[in-house]
Design a protein around this motif. Structure first.
Motif, mmCIF file in Angstrom:
data_model
loop_
_atom_site.group_PDB
_atom_site.id
_atom_site.type_symbol
_atom_site.label_atom_id
_atom_site.label_comp_id
_atom_site.label_asym_id
_atom_site.label_seq_id
_atom_site.Cartn_x
_atom_site.Cartn_y
_atom_site.Cartn_z
ATOM 1 N N LEU A 518 0.827 -1.206 0.000
ATOM 2 C CA LEU A 518 0.000 0.000 0.000
ATOM 3 C C LEU A 518 0.864 1.260 0.000
ATOM 4 C CD1 LEU A 518 -3.031 0.736 0.117
ATOM 5 C CD2 LEU A 518 -2.810 0.906 2.592
ATOM 6 N N LYS A 519 1.984 1.212 0.706
ATOM 7 C CA LYS A 519 2.869 2.379 0.773
ATOM 8 C C LYS A 519 3.444 2.713 -0.600
ATOM 9 C CE LYS A 519 6.815 4.290 3.331
ATOM 10 N NZ LYS A 519 7.833 4.039 4.382
ATOM 11 N N ASP A 520 3.833 1.668 -1.347
ATOM 12 C CA ASP A 520 4.304 1.843 -2.730
ATOM 13 C C ASP A 520 5.440 2.856 -2.818
ATOM 14 O OD1 ASP A 520 4.328 1.251 -5.419
ATOM 15 O OD2 ASP A 520 2.891 2.826 -5.928
ATOM 16 N N ALA A 521 6.470 2.669 -1.981
ATOM 17 C CA ALA A 521 7.628 3.572 -1.984
ATOM 18 C C ALA A 521 8.579 3.210 -3.124
ATOM 19 C CB ALA A 521 8.352 3.485 -0.636
ATOM 20 N N PRO A 522 9.361 4.162 -3.630
ATOM 21 C CA PRO A 522 10.258 3.886 -4.767
ATOM 22 C C PRO A 522 11.451 3.001 -4.423
ATOM 23 C CG PRO A 522 10.540 6.131 -3.987
ATOM 24 C CD PRO A 522 9.360 5.582 -3.258
ATOM 25 N N ILE A 523 11.805 2.911 -3.139
ATOM 26 C CA ILE A 523 12.892 2.033 -2.698
ATOM 27 C C ILE A 523 12.295 0.984 -1.779
ATOM 28 C CG2 ILE A 523 15.055 1.888 -1.394
ATOM 29 C CD1 ILE A 523 15.619 4.779 -2.241
ATOM 30 N N LEU A 524 12.649 -0.273 -2.014
ATOM 31 C CA LEU A 524 12.080 -1.388 -1.252
ATOM 32 C C LEU A 524 13.193 -2.190 -0.610
ATOM 33 C CD1 LEU A 524 9.591 -3.152 -0.511
ATOM 34 C CD2 LEU A 524 10.005 -4.406 -2.650
#
Length: 609
Positions: A518-524
């Motif tokens: 859900l956060k869908d951040a560019p760095i995982l």
């Protein structure tokens, strides 16, 4: 009327969010100055209440003397207005002043000032570094926040009340006695000196014991909460008896500290009781002798005796108030030692927001030793290209998780620089850095809230449809549908228990995965992200992982090498240094540390296709 007073102070008002002062007086002033008009109002009303109390005592002697100068038939003719005034003061002014005092104290100040202190100290402590919380019991820290607010408020309001009652009663009594005959002031003057000396000797010692008591009480709370928080471990190792000993040790210390305090209290009570007895007898005897030689009136005897008894009774109250004030001050002192600590990780003034348009990560000559002389990370440099999927491999203690903690800026590097898209993360706002990074860890910890609250933590503004879709992708819908809690809440509304203890490890991990989806951040960052999942569930959500990783820069850590073998590149760490880098096939052909680790594990690896 209650609501009008209850809304005079807003506990959540805008405030100075810098470090609370580390000294006691400055700490008190920081919070009291925010509500000073109402503390001043309480002082004024307290003055009126104490003056009325003294006036009521004086009325007794006045009535006796007035009745001597008139007949029953003429008493109301001669002194009707005087009696009406006395009646007004006693029946109207006294209740009104007491009610106003209680409204200010109980409605305006007590709840609001208490929670103003709690709110502001909690907001400050919440922003402390991870190291701050790692070095203390969570229960102990929480205890300091919860206790400091009421202790500060109680000591201030009690001090206001005590000051007026002590000053007004002592001064008024001396004036009234002197008006009758100066010799009546002698026993009271001697008593005041002895009483002050008694308090001056006992109260500071009781305060020190109270401070020690507060510290031991916090430690006791911390130990008990630690046992309860880790109850599964306690049960697993069948160590209830060891936990008994662990708690009993601090309880014994608590008992001895408590006894040392109560010994002083009992001794002070005995001393004041003796002083009070001497005051009443000496004042009464002297008043009767002065009346016998026609130096004072019967009314003066009534006032002197009544005031002596009242002062004696009040001395016990003042004594306990003094003890209470210093006990509360000890609690505040002990609390501020935990609360008023500087941040170890600070944003630079006017730190910019970190933007991540591409997702390149660069470690430039990074050194980090956790404050020790050596070890962990030493002069490490590496670059992860935008959108690259990198696996970190190495034995336990090689520095993999430390690199992740440095990238998240849970710690500042001791040397070197970490850059994201060319921006030094040490110069950007910490919160904006972490907003750009999604993290799934091996030890997933959930908030003791509902399932939907835990998933929505990744994106607070997400709709219910977004939450359900993230749970579906994480293969969590099936078990969520069957969740319930003791309060009858089910499904997404069910609460998961402290740290998510009501869920299995795999269920917690899938909730955490849904949260990051859900956060869908560019760095995982995936730190043993599938370690708690069985093979069937891991295979089921693997497709979701590839979807999650699409277009993102990924750092994956796994001891189970099959889960990261399909990464674009593997970086092998040993003793904080990069010893190998390449694809899975390249590293196997190289025959180095990675190949050795691979041979020790059974099974294949995930097909990159």
């Amino acid at each position: 009327m209650f609501r009008k007073f209850e809304t005079l102070i807003d506990p959540f008002r805008p405030h100075d969010d810098s470090m609370p002062p580390p000294t006691l007086i400055a700490f008190y002033w920081r919070y009291c100055r925010q509500v000073w008009p109402w503390l001043v109002a309480l002082m004024v009303v307290g003055l009126v209440v104490s003056l009325i109390e003294v006036s009521m005592m004086r009325y007794i002697g006045s009535i006796v003397d007035l009745l001597k100068t008139t007949s029953p038939e003429q008493v109301f003719v001669d002194y009707g207005p005087t009696f009406l005034w006395m009646g007004f003061v006693i029946a109207v002014a006294a209740p009104i002043s007491h009610i106003l005092h209680d409204l200010l104290n109980q409605q305006a100040i007590a709840p609001s000032l208490t929670n103003l202190v709690r709110w502001q100290t909690h907001r400050y402590v919440l922003r402390q570094s991870v190291t701050f919380f790692a070095n203390d019991f969570a229960g102990r820290i929480a205890s300091k926040i919860v206790q400091t607010g009421p202790a500060l408020r109680e000591s201030v309001t009690q001090l206001i009340d005590a000051i007026w009652f002590v000053a007004i009663f002592a001064i008024s009594a001396l004036v009234i006695f002197a008006e009758a005959d100066w010799r009546l002031t002698v026993p009271l003057s001697i008593w005041i000196v002895c009483y002050v000396v008694t308090l001056a000797w006992f109260v500071p010692r009781i305060r020190d014991r109270a401070t020690a008591m507060s510290e031991v009480r916090s430690a006791l709370t911390g130990r008990i909460v630690d046992s309860y928080t880790n109850i599964q471990t306690v049960k697993l190792f069948a160590h209830a008896d060891r936990e008994d000993d662990y708690a009993q040790e601090i309880l014994k210390e608590h008992t001895e500290t408590f006894r040392s305090e109560t010994r002083l209290i009992t001794a002070m009570n005995a001393t004041v009781s003796c002083l009070n007895g001497i005051l009443i007898v000496s004042t009464g005897a002297l008043a009767i002798w002065l009346w016998s030689v026609s130096s004072i009136s019967l009314g003066a005897i009534a006032v002197a005796s009544g005031l002596s008894i009242r002062i004696s009774n009040m001395s016990g109250w003042i004594m306990w108030v003094a003890i209470g004030i210093f006990e509360q001050m000890g609690t505040v002192q002990e609390g501020l030692e935990t609360i008023a600590r500087p941040y170890s990780l600070l944003d630079k003034p006017a730190a910019p927001v970190l933007a991540v348009p591409r997702g390149e990560i660069r470690f430039e000559d990074v050194t980090f030793h956790y404050g020790k002389k050596g070890g962990i990370i030493e002069n490490l440099s590496m670059t992860i290209a935008p959108g690259e999927k990198v696996g970190l491999v190495g034995r336990s203690g090689a520095g993999k998780s430390t690199l992740v903690n440095l990238l998240l800026r849970f710690y500042d590097v001791e040397k070197g620089t970490i850059r994201i898209d060319g921006q030094d993360i040490a110069g950007a706002k910490q919160e904006t850095l972490r907003q750009q990074i999604g993290l799934v860890t091996q030890d997933t910890s959930l908030l003791h809230r509902s399932v939907i609250d835990n998933i929505r933590y990744g994106k607070p503004e997400a709709t219910m449809e977004d939450v359900v879709e993230a749970a579906r992708k994480a293969h969590a819908l099936d078990f969520i549908a069957h969740l319930s809690d003791p309060r009858g809440r089910t499904g997404f509304e069910a609460h998961v228990g402290e740290r998510g203890v009501k869920l299995s490890g795999g269920q917690r991990q899938r909730i955490a995965i849904a949260r990051v989806l859900l956060k869908d951040a560019p760095i995982l960052i995936l730190d043993e992200a599938t370690s708690a999942l069985d093979s069937e569930v891991e295979a089921a959500i693997q497709e979701s992982f590839f979807e999650l990783m699409a277009g993102k820069t990924v750092i994956a850590i796994a001891h189970r090498l099959s889960t990261i073998a399909a990464m674009d590149r593997l970086i092998v760490l040993d003793k904080g240094a990069i010893v190998e880098t390449g694809s899975h096939e390249e590293l196997l052909r190289h025959g180095g540390l990675y190949a050795s680790l691979w041979r020790r594990q059974s099974g294949g690896f995930l097909d990159a296709a």
